[in-house]
Design a protein around this motif. Structure first.
Motif, PDB file in Angstrom:
ATOM      1  N   MET A   1       0.812  -1.206   0.000  1.00  0.00           N
ATOM      2  CA  MET A   1       0.000   0.000   0.000  1.00  0.00           C
ATOM      3  C   MET A   1       0.851   1.264   0.000  1.00  0.00           C
ATOM      4  O   MET A   1       0.471   2.282  -0.588  1.00  0.00           O
ATOM      5  CB  MET A   1      -0.935   0.005   1.216  1.00  0.00           C
ATOM      6  CG  MET A   1      -2.015  -1.069   1.168  1.00  0.00           C
ATOM      7  SD  MET A   1      -2.911  -1.243   2.733  1.00  0.00           S
ATOM      8  CE  MET A   1      -3.735   0.354   2.848  1.00  0.00           C
ATOM      9  N   HIS A   2       2.010   1.188   0.643  1.00  0.00           N
ATOM     10  CA  HIS A   2       2.823   2.395   0.816  1.00  0.00           C
ATOM     11  C   HIS A   2       4.069   2.415  -0.063  1.00  0.00           C
ATOM     12  O   HIS A   2       4.987   3.194   0.190  1.00  0.00           O
ATOM     13  CB  HIS A   2       3.230   2.527   2.285  1.00  0.00           C
ATOM     14  CG  HIS A   2       2.084   2.769   3.208  1.00  0.00           C
ATOM     15  ND1 HIS A   2       1.729   1.881   4.200  1.00  0.00           N
ATOM     16  CD2 HIS A   2       1.189   3.783   3.268  1.00  0.00           C
ATOM     17  CE1 HIS A   2       0.676   2.352   4.843  1.00  0.00           C
ATOM     18  NE2 HIS A   2       0.323   3.496   4.293  1.00  0.00           N
TER      19      HIS A   2
ATOM     20  N   ALA B   1      -8.423   0.384  -1.901  1.00  0.00           N
ATOM     21  CA  ALA B   1      -8.878   1.315  -2.941  1.00  0.00           C
ATOM     22  C   ALA B   1      -9.414   2.611  -2.363  1.00  0.00           C
ATOM     23  O   ALA B   1      -9.376   3.653  -3.032  1.00  0.00           O
ATOM     24  CB  ALA B   1      -9.953   0.644  -3.799  1.00  0.00           C
ATOM     25  N   SER B   2      -9.900   2.583  -1.108  1.00  0.00           N
ATOM     26  CA  SER B   2     -10.517   3.771  -0.508  1.00  0.00           C
ATOM     27  C   SER B   2      -9.529   4.673   0.215  1.00  0.00           C
ATOM     28  O   SER B   2      -9.928   5.703   0.760  1.00  0.00           O
ATOM     29  CB  SER B   2     -11.617   3.346   0.473  1.00  0.00           C
ATOM     30  OG  SER B   2     -11.055   2.766   1.651  1.00  0.00           O
ATOM     31  N   ARG B   3      -8.232   4.320   0.224  1.00  0.00           N
ATOM     32  CA  ARG B   3      -7.242   5.187   0.869  1.00  0.00           C
ATOM     33  C   ARG B   3      -7.000   6.415   0.002  1.00  0.00           C
ATOM     34  O   ARG B   3      -6.902   6.321  -1.229  1.00  0.00           O
ATOM     35  CB  ARG B   3      -5.920   4.454   1.096  1.00  0.00           C
ATOM     36  CG  ARG B   3      -6.000   3.087   1.712  1.00  0.00           C
ATOM     37  CD  ARG B   3      -6.716   3.042   3.027  1.00  0.00           C
ATOM     38  NE  ARG B   3      -6.097   3.832   4.078  1.00  0.00           N
ATOM     39  CZ  ARG B   3      -6.377   3.715   5.375  1.00  0.00           C
ATOM     40  NH1 ARG B   3      -7.281   2.812   5.766  1.00  0.00           N
ATOM     41  NH2 ARG B   3      -5.793   4.471   6.266  1.00  0.00           N
ATOM     42  N   SER B   4      -6.854   7.565   0.621  1.00  0.00           N
ATOM     43  CA  SER B   4      -6.714   8.806  -0.156  1.00  0.00           C
ATOM     44  C   SER B   4      -5.497   8.772  -1.055  1.00  0.00           C
ATOM     45  O   SER B   4      -5.534   9.248  -2.191  1.00  0.00           O
ATOM     46  CB  SER B   4      -6.638  10.007   0.787  1.00  0.00           C
ATOM     47  OG  SER B   4      -5.473   9.951   1.597  1.00  0.00           O
ATOM     48  N   TYR B   5      -4.380   8.209  -0.551  1.00  0.00           N
ATOM     49  CA  TYR B   5      -3.162   8.202  -1.355  1.00  0.00           C
ATOM     50  C   TYR B   5      -3.253   7.205  -2.505  1.00  0.00           C
ATOM     51  O   TYR B   5      -2.535   7.340  -3.505  1.00  0.00           O
ATOM     52  CB  TYR B   5      -1.932   7.906  -0.477  1.00  0.00           C
ATOM     53  CG  TYR B   5      -2.062   6.731   0.452  1.00  0.00           C
ATOM     54  CD1 TYR B   5      -1.778   5.438   0.037  1.00  0.00           C
ATOM     55  CD2 TYR B   5      -2.475   6.908   1.777  1.00  0.00           C
ATOM     56  CE1 TYR B   5      -1.897   4.351   0.890  1.00  0.00           C
ATOM     57  CE2 TYR B   5      -2.598   5.838   2.640  1.00  0.00           C
ATOM     58  CZ  TYR B   5      -2.313   4.558   2.188  1.00  0.00           C
ATOM     59  OH  TYR B   5      -2.433   3.487   3.045  1.00  0.00           O
TER      60      TYR B   5
ATOM     61  N   PRO C   1      -1.972   7.893 -10.271  1.00  0.00           N
ATOM     62  CA  PRO C   1      -2.354   7.773 -11.686  1.00  0.00           C
ATOM     63  C   PRO C   1      -3.050   6.439 -11.918  1.00  0.00           C
ATOM     64  O   PRO C   1      -2.720   5.425 -11.280  1.00  0.00           O
ATOM     65  CB  PRO C   1      -1.003   7.841 -12.406  1.00  0.00           C
ATOM     66  CG  PRO C   1      -0.092   8.563 -11.467  1.00  0.00           C
ATOM     67  CD  PRO C   1      -0.539   8.170 -10.089  1.00  0.00           C
ATOM     68  N   GLU C   2      -4.014   6.411 -12.825  1.00  0.00           N
ATOM     69  CA  GLU C   2      -4.893   5.250 -12.983  1.00  0.00           C
ATOM     70  C   GLU C   2      -4.119   3.953 -13.218  1.00  0.00           C
ATOM     71  O   GLU C   2      -4.441   2.907 -12.638  1.00  0.00           O
ATOM     72  CB  GLU C   2      -5.885   5.489 -14.126  1.00  0.00           C
ATOM     73  CG  GLU C   2      -6.920   4.394 -14.273  1.00  0.00           C
ATOM     74  CD  GLU C   2      -7.693   4.128 -12.993  1.00  0.00           C
ATOM     75  OE1 GLU C   2      -7.970   2.945 -12.701  1.00  0.00           O
ATOM     76  OE2 GLU C   2      -8.006   5.098 -12.272  1.00  0.00           O
ATOM     77  N   ALA C   3      -3.078   4.010 -14.070  1.00  0.00           N
ATOM     78  CA  ALA C   3      -2.326   2.785 -14.365  1.00  0.00           C
ATOM     79  C   ALA C   3      -1.614   2.280 -13.120  1.00  0.00           C
ATOM     80  O   ALA C   3      -1.581   1.064 -12.849  1.00  0.00           O
ATOM     81  CB  ALA C   3      -1.320   3.042 -15.492  1.00  0.00           C
ATOM     82  N   GLU C   4      -1.035   3.189 -12.347  1.00  0.00           N
ATOM     83  CA  GLU C   4      -0.324   2.783 -11.124  1.00  0.00           C
ATOM     84  C   GLU C   4      -1.301   2.250 -10.088  1.00  0.00           C
ATOM     85  O   GLU C   4      -1.010   1.277  -9.377  1.00  0.00           O
ATOM     86  CB  GLU C   4       0.446   3.985 -10.574  1.00  0.00           C
ATOM     87  CG  GLU C   4       1.365   3.641  -9.427  1.00  0.00           C
ATOM     88  CD  GLU C   4       2.223   4.820  -8.986  1.00  0.00           C
ATOM     89  OE1 GLU C   4       2.849   4.717  -7.908  1.00  0.00           O
ATOM     90  OE2 GLU C   4       2.264   5.832  -9.714  1.00  0.00           O
TER      91      GLU C   4
ATOM     92  N   ALA D   1      -4.037  -4.862  -8.364  1.00  0.00           N
ATOM     93  CA  ALA D   1      -3.760  -6.207  -8.892  1.00  0.00           C
ATOM     94  C   ALA D   1      -2.742  -6.927  -8.007  1.00  0.00           C
ATOM     95  O   ALA D   1      -2.874  -8.140  -7.750  1.00  0.00           O
ATOM     96  CB  ALA D   1      -3.241  -6.111 -10.319  1.00  0.00           C
ATOM     97  N   ASP D   2      -1.745  -6.199  -7.524  1.00  0.00           N
ATOM     98  CA  ASP D   2      -0.745  -6.807  -6.644  1.00  0.00           C
ATOM     99  C   ASP D   2      -1.352  -7.186  -5.295  1.00  0.00           C
ATOM    100  O   ASP D   2      -0.960  -8.198  -4.696  1.00  0.00           O
ATOM    101  CB  ASP D   2       0.431  -5.855  -6.447  1.00  0.00           C
ATOM    102  CG  ASP D   2       1.285  -5.711  -7.703  1.00  0.00           C
ATOM    103  OD1 ASP D   2       1.138  -6.551  -8.610  1.00  0.00           O
ATOM    104  OD2 ASP D   2       2.088  -4.761  -7.781  1.00  0.00           O
TER     105      ASP D   2
END
Length: 310
Positions: A219-220, A261-265, A270-273, A279-280
């Motif tokens: 996530m980070h 998915a709901s984390r602000s960061y 960017p959508e692809a990232e 996916a990971d």
């Protein structure tokens, strides 16, 4: 008419004869204008129509100044884009929290920055008269559907739509770090009755579990949000009382993906990232020996509460 002349004429019209009434009117208009400016900047940034350099120039400041002033606000306003994921993926709070976050004698409670009502539901179930204030419309829609017994209102910590001294307690769950505390602290003190309590609550993932640590690292990997979950609250509030509660939130594979998915960061990526990250996360859930093939997953949490009296 030059902009400066127009601004002076409008300010004079609003202030009228001056005095406290004029000051209140002027302050209200300034707040409304600042809200509109922030919304306009949000539109420009979301649509990639302007850089921070261009926004800074339009606001009479540097790129760095504009970024410092508004980037955090825009992240705080981003949750509505993932309101459904937030409602599905974010955990609630342990029942044991209520006795510490809300005094026994309290009857009317303000849930400030209430989101989709994760803590609101617990407050209502405890028999309290709850007003839930949330700035984001999509989050309010989820909140009203999830907790119909709460009085749901549009507003923010900086502009609370309640009368002076009208609540016995204020709770802030997972939101204090988004507030402009120079404005929010006196505003919260204003709506609290004398002796009332302010409680600040966070759910923190317990990454002592190896799989939870791997999830946190995923996530980070692009950015890390550091949050002070034991803040010092300034006057007029007194010394803090602190409580930590360890518990587990039983969820599903889809629930964990929505939590991420709901984390602000993550929303801001960017959508692809963002797609690669999710996916990971799914791959981790499919392949980690502690998770693979499980219908239910117990996510370990530490709920941390800081309470102060006015």
């Amino acid at each position: 008419m030059p902009n400066d002349d127009l601004a002076h004429r409008i300010a004079d019209d609003v202030a009228g004869d001056g005095g406290l009434a004029g000051l209140r009117r002027l302050s209200g208009v300034i707040g409304t204008l600042e809200d509109r400016r922030t919304a306009l900047i949000e539109e420009l940034r979301r649509g990639h129509h302007a850089t921070w350099e261009e926004i800074g120039r339009a606001c009479g400041m540097t790129r760095q100044g504009a970024t410092r002033r508004w980037s955090g606000k825009l992240r705080a306003r981003s949750f509505g884009a993932e309101a459904t994921a937030y409602q599905h993926g974010r955990p609630g709070y342990p029942q044991a929290l209520i006795g510490s976050a809300v005094p026994r004698e309290a009857r009317r409670v303000l849930d400030l920055g209430a989101g989709t009502g994760k803590l609101t539901r617990l407050l209502v179930d405890a028999g309290l008269d709850v007003v839930a204030v949330e700035p984001d419309e999509a989050m309010r829609d989820q909140l009203a559907a999830a907790v119909p017994k709460a009085a749901v209102r549009a507003g923010s910590a900086e502009r609370i739509p309640l009368a002076d001294g009208s609540v016995d307690a204020v709770v802030v769950a997972q939101a204090w770090h988004w507030f402009d505390q120079n404005t929010a602290v006196p505003e919260i003190a204003r709506v609290l009755a004398p002796g009332g309590t302010l409680s600040l609550v966070w759910n923190v993932r317990d990454e002592s579990e190896p799989w939870a640590a791997e999830l946190g690292a995923l996530m980070h990997r692009s950015t890390r949000q550091e949050i002070d979950t034991q803040p010092v609250v300034p006057a007029p509030f007194g010394a803090p009382e602190r409580l930590d509660i360890r518990w587990q939130h039983v969820t599903t594979r889809a629930g964990i993906v929505d939590m991420v998915a709901s984390r602000s960061y993550v929303i801001a990526l960017p959508e692809a990232e963002r797609a690669r990250l999710l996916a990971d996360v799914e791959e981790l859930l499919d392949t980690h020996p502690d998770l693979a093939g499980r219908d239910e997953i117990a996510m370990p949490y530490l709920t941390r509460c800081t309470s102060v009296r006015r």
